[in-house]
Design a protein around this motif. Structure first.
Motif, PDB file in Angstrom:
ATOM      1  N   ALA A  23       0.834  -1.203   0.000  1.00 48.53           N
ATOM      2  CA  ALA A  23       0.000   0.000   0.000  1.00 48.53           C
ATOM      3  C   ALA A  23       0.871   1.256   0.000  1.00 48.53           C
ATOM      4  CB  ALA A  23      -0.927  -0.009   1.213  1.00 48.53           C
ATOM      5  N   ASP A  24       2.056   1.179   0.580  1.00 55.00           N
ATOM      6  CA  ASP A  24       2.977   2.320   0.536  1.00 55.00           C
ATOM      7  C   ASP A  24       4.401   1.768   0.536  1.00 55.00           C
ATOM      8  OD1 ASP A  24       4.172   2.477   3.441  1.00 55.00           O
ATOM      9  OD2 ASP A  24       2.015   2.095   3.649  1.00 55.00           O
ATOM     10  N   PRO A  25       5.397   2.585   0.137  1.00 56.12           N
ATOM     11  CA  PRO A  25       6.761   2.060  -0.005  1.00 56.12           C
ATOM     12  C   PRO A  25       7.296   1.412   1.260  1.00 56.12           C
ATOM     13  CG  PRO A  25       6.606   4.249  -0.977  1.00 56.12           C
ATOM     14  CD  PRO A  25       5.292   3.996  -0.283  1.00 56.12           C
ATOM     15  N   ARG A  51       8.029  -0.265  -4.352  1.00 48.61           N
ATOM     16  CA  ARG A  51       6.869  -0.577  -3.511  1.00 48.61           C
ATOM     17  C   ARG A  51       6.268  -1.930  -3.854  1.00 48.61           C
ATOM     18  NH1 ARG A  51       2.762   4.085  -3.964  1.00 48.61           N
ATOM     19  NH2 ARG A  51       1.553   2.618  -2.743  1.00 48.61           N
ATOM     20  N   THR A  52       7.024  -2.725  -4.593  1.00 48.51           N
ATOM     21  CA  THR A  52       6.538  -4.031  -5.022  1.00 48.51           C
ATOM     22  C   THR A  52       7.581  -5.111  -4.730  1.00 48.51           C
ATOM     23  OG1 THR A  52       7.475  -3.694  -7.212  1.00 48.51           O
ATOM     24  CG2 THR A  52       5.157  -3.086  -6.923  1.00 48.51           C
ATOM     25  N   ALA A 123      17.079   0.099   0.616  1.00 48.34           N
ATOM     26  CA  ALA A 123      15.674  -0.251   0.466  1.00 48.34           C
ATOM     27  C   ALA A 123      15.513  -1.366  -0.565  1.00 48.34           C
ATOM     28  CB  ALA A 123      14.864   0.970   0.049  1.00 48.34           C
ATOM     29  N   PHE A 124      16.199  -1.255  -1.688  1.00 45.55           N
ATOM     30  CA  PHE A 124      16.104  -2.263  -2.748  1.00 45.55           C
ATOM     31  C   PHE A 124      17.224  -1.991  -3.737  1.00 45.55           C
ATOM     32  CE2 PHE A 124      13.471   1.348  -3.762  1.00 45.55           C
ATOM     33  CZ  PHE A 124      13.739   1.617  -5.084  1.00 45.55           C
TER      34      PHE A 124
ATOM     35  N   LEU B 220       6.389   5.621 -13.116  1.00 47.25           N
ATOM     36  CA  LEU B 220       6.063   4.429 -12.342  1.00 47.25           C
ATOM     37  C   LEU B 220       7.289   4.125 -11.473  1.00 47.25           C
ATOM     38  CD1 LEU B 220       4.090   1.899 -12.155  1.00 47.25           C
ATOM     39  CD2 LEU B 220       5.588   0.852 -13.844  1.00 47.25           C
ATOM     40  N   PRO B 221       7.099   3.921 -10.157  1.00 52.44           N
ATOM     41  CA  PRO B 221       8.275   3.498  -9.385  1.00 52.44           C
ATOM     42  C   PRO B 221       8.808   2.191  -9.973  1.00 52.44           C
ATOM     43  CG  PRO B 221       6.376   3.939  -7.941  1.00 52.44           C
ATOM     44  CD  PRO B 221       5.867   3.949  -9.353  1.00 52.44           C
ATOM     45  N   SER B 222      10.132   2.066 -10.082  1.00 49.00           N
ATOM     46  CA  SER B 222      10.730   0.869 -10.693  1.00 49.00           C
ATOM     47  C   SER B 222      10.158  -0.395 -10.075  1.00 49.00           C
ATOM     48  CB  SER B 222      12.240   0.869 -10.478  1.00 49.00           C
ATOM     49  OG  SER B 222      12.825   1.862 -11.258  1.00 49.00           O
TER      50      SER B 222
END
Lengths: 209, 280
Positions: A23-25, A51-52, A123-124, B220-222
């Motif tokens: 839903a959020d980062p 965020r995925t 973070a990633f 779009l965020p990566s």
């Protein structure tokens, strides 16, 4: 194909992958940790991003997978003692340091103090082997990318873009605002682990030279 | 390696498990053809093979070797005489095997019993043309060691293989960001005749065709990518990702080619026209 239980969205991505969107980062690392701890059957890799988390399978995606991912409970990533931060020695002489100071209405010395004082976290990754998107910058140090990317950014360059800091593991084109450089080797295929900056790792910059 | 032809690399099943530190999977672009080549010589499926782009490759055996060529159908010549395609062939010491130019398709695979034994990098012998991991692209004069990744003697004499289709069609599923496109984009993707651009490579096919309009602007965020993802950058010319795709991308993915059709995509060459059909 989508669902929103648990505050995250689940979308099939082709026939062998599923995209789980927080839903959020701030929610993405917990989903990544949960999938690392309890992988789906046939899970060959995970791609954590802003965020995925993309779940890659070696077999077709089923409705059961989608249901299982909708019911996924994010794992707390702060349990247990936090690992010691990785300290990266940085020479703050980047070509965009003065521009960053101007944009953030600080002196160069204040920019360096803010960068060395920030408790950063990987973070990633994903941009290149060994690159980590570091979060934890003070909000007033968020600067846009350069309008014109450089065709060649040297390896070890320390840059800022939006909410992120990052270090280029090898020479490449790039649009980040360069504030300094480090001689730390971020990526080495003959080292275990090969990347210094793995997701979740705390990081600090230390001014040298 | 006497000559690699236009472009040739060592490839295997790729590097898995490293995406979180930004390492792409890479591996053979046409995995089905590479797997068949390994099977024909009795190799472990993880063995590395040579991937020849547009034929032209020539190698000399330093000892007796069992080999097989698959993928883009290509004339195979051993010491000046025609040799079978998609069948195990024995090379005597000193024999020279050469590939002609495939009339259709792009990538042919040469498997050697035992596998190509270059040093693995992060568990794979694949050349990753995007991130630079793995061995360099093959050059004339390179000596290629042969390893021990063979199982039982092969039992397959010849494999029936279909040539790449004359009118290639790729089945697609809606991508994770179909909602970033206008209502006309999906029908336009399926109706269009898409030409494969000259800048296509192992990273992806650059396609030219109808405009695919966005309903949502902005960045779009990566997020993670897969082989077969059809990403649409702001200039509207889609990229269909292949084996050396980046780990993440920041443009929306409209459609994803089904895994079973990725070998067809990997055999498309610049100038070919391809169409898309909804998988369901």
């Amino acid at each position: 194909m989508t669902g929103s239980e648990g505050g995250h969205r689940v979308t099939a991505y082709g026939d062998r992958a599923v995209l789980v969107e927080a839903a959020d980062p701030a929610g993405a690392p917990g989903l990544h940790a949960a999938l690392l701890a309890a992988p789906l059957a046939g899970q060959v890799d995970l791609v954590p991003a802003a965020r995925t988390v993309l779940v890659l399978l070696d077999r077709p995606v089923t409705d059961r997978d989608l249901a299982a991912l909708r019911g996924l409970s994010p794992t707390g990533t702060s349990r247990g003692p936090a690992p010691d931060p990785l300290v990266l020695p940085v020479v703050f002489d980047g070509p965009d340091l003065a521009e960053v100071a101007r944009r953030t209405r600080r002196t160069v010395e204040d920019v360096i103090a803010a960068l060395t004082g920030a408790a950063l976290t990987v973070a990633f990754g994903g941009f290149a082997p060994g690159f980590g998107y570091l979060t934890g910058l003070p909000a007033d140090l968020h600067v846009p990318r350069r309008a014109t990317p450089r065709t060649r950014v040297p390896a070890g360059s320390v840059g800022l873009a939006g909410p992120y800091a990052g270090v280029y593991p090898r020479a490449s084109p790039g649009g980040w605002q360069l504030v300094g450089r480090t001689d730390a080797v971020l990526f080495d295929v003959d080292r275990d682990p090969p990347a210094l900056l793995a997701p979740g790792r705390p990081v600090r910059f230390r001014a040298v030279g | 390696m006497l000559t690699p032809g236009p472009f040739a690399t060592v490839q295997d099943a790729g590097r898995t498990g490293w995406a979180s530190i930004g390492v792409p999977r890479s591996g053979a672009a046409d995995r089905q053809a590479a797997a068949l080549a390994n099977r024909l010589v009795g190799n472990d499926p993880a063995a590395a093979v040579l991937e020849a782009t547009a034929g032209g490759l020539r190698v000399r055996a330093e000892r007796t070797l069992l080999v097989a060529v698959t993928g883009a159908p290509v004339p195979v010549v051993v010491d000046g005489r025609p040799a079978p395609f998609a069948a195990p062939t024995t090379l005597r010491p000193g024999a020279v095997l050469g590939l002609g130019t495939p009339p259709v398709g792009l990538r042919s695979y040469l498997a050697v019993r035992g596998g190509i034994d270059v040093p693995p990098v992060l568990g794979s012998r694949s050349t990753d043309t995007l991130s630079g991991l793995g061995p360099a692209a093959l050059a004339s004069g390179t000596r290629l060691p042969v390893g021990g990744l063979a199982g039982d003697e092969p039992v397959v004499d010849v494999a029936p293989v279909a040539a790449p289709p004359e009118r290639p069609v790729l089945r697609v599923l809606p991508g994770p960001r179909r909602d970033w496109f206008d209502d006309a984009a999906w029908p336009a993707l399926l109706a269009g005749a898409w030409e494969v651009g000259a800048a296509s490579d192992r990273v992806g096919l650059r396609l030219a065709g109808p405009r695919l309009g966005r309903s949502r602007q902005g960045e779009l965020p990566s997020e993670g990518l897969v082989p077969g993802a059809l990403q649409v950058p702001p200039d509207g010319a889609p990229v269909l990702f292949l084996a050396d795709h980046p780990v993440t991308g920041g443009y929306p993915v409209l459609a994803v080619v089904v895994t079973a059709d990725l070998p067809v995509a990997a055999q498309l060459r610049p100038g070919d026209v391809v169409r898309f059909r909804a998988a369901r």
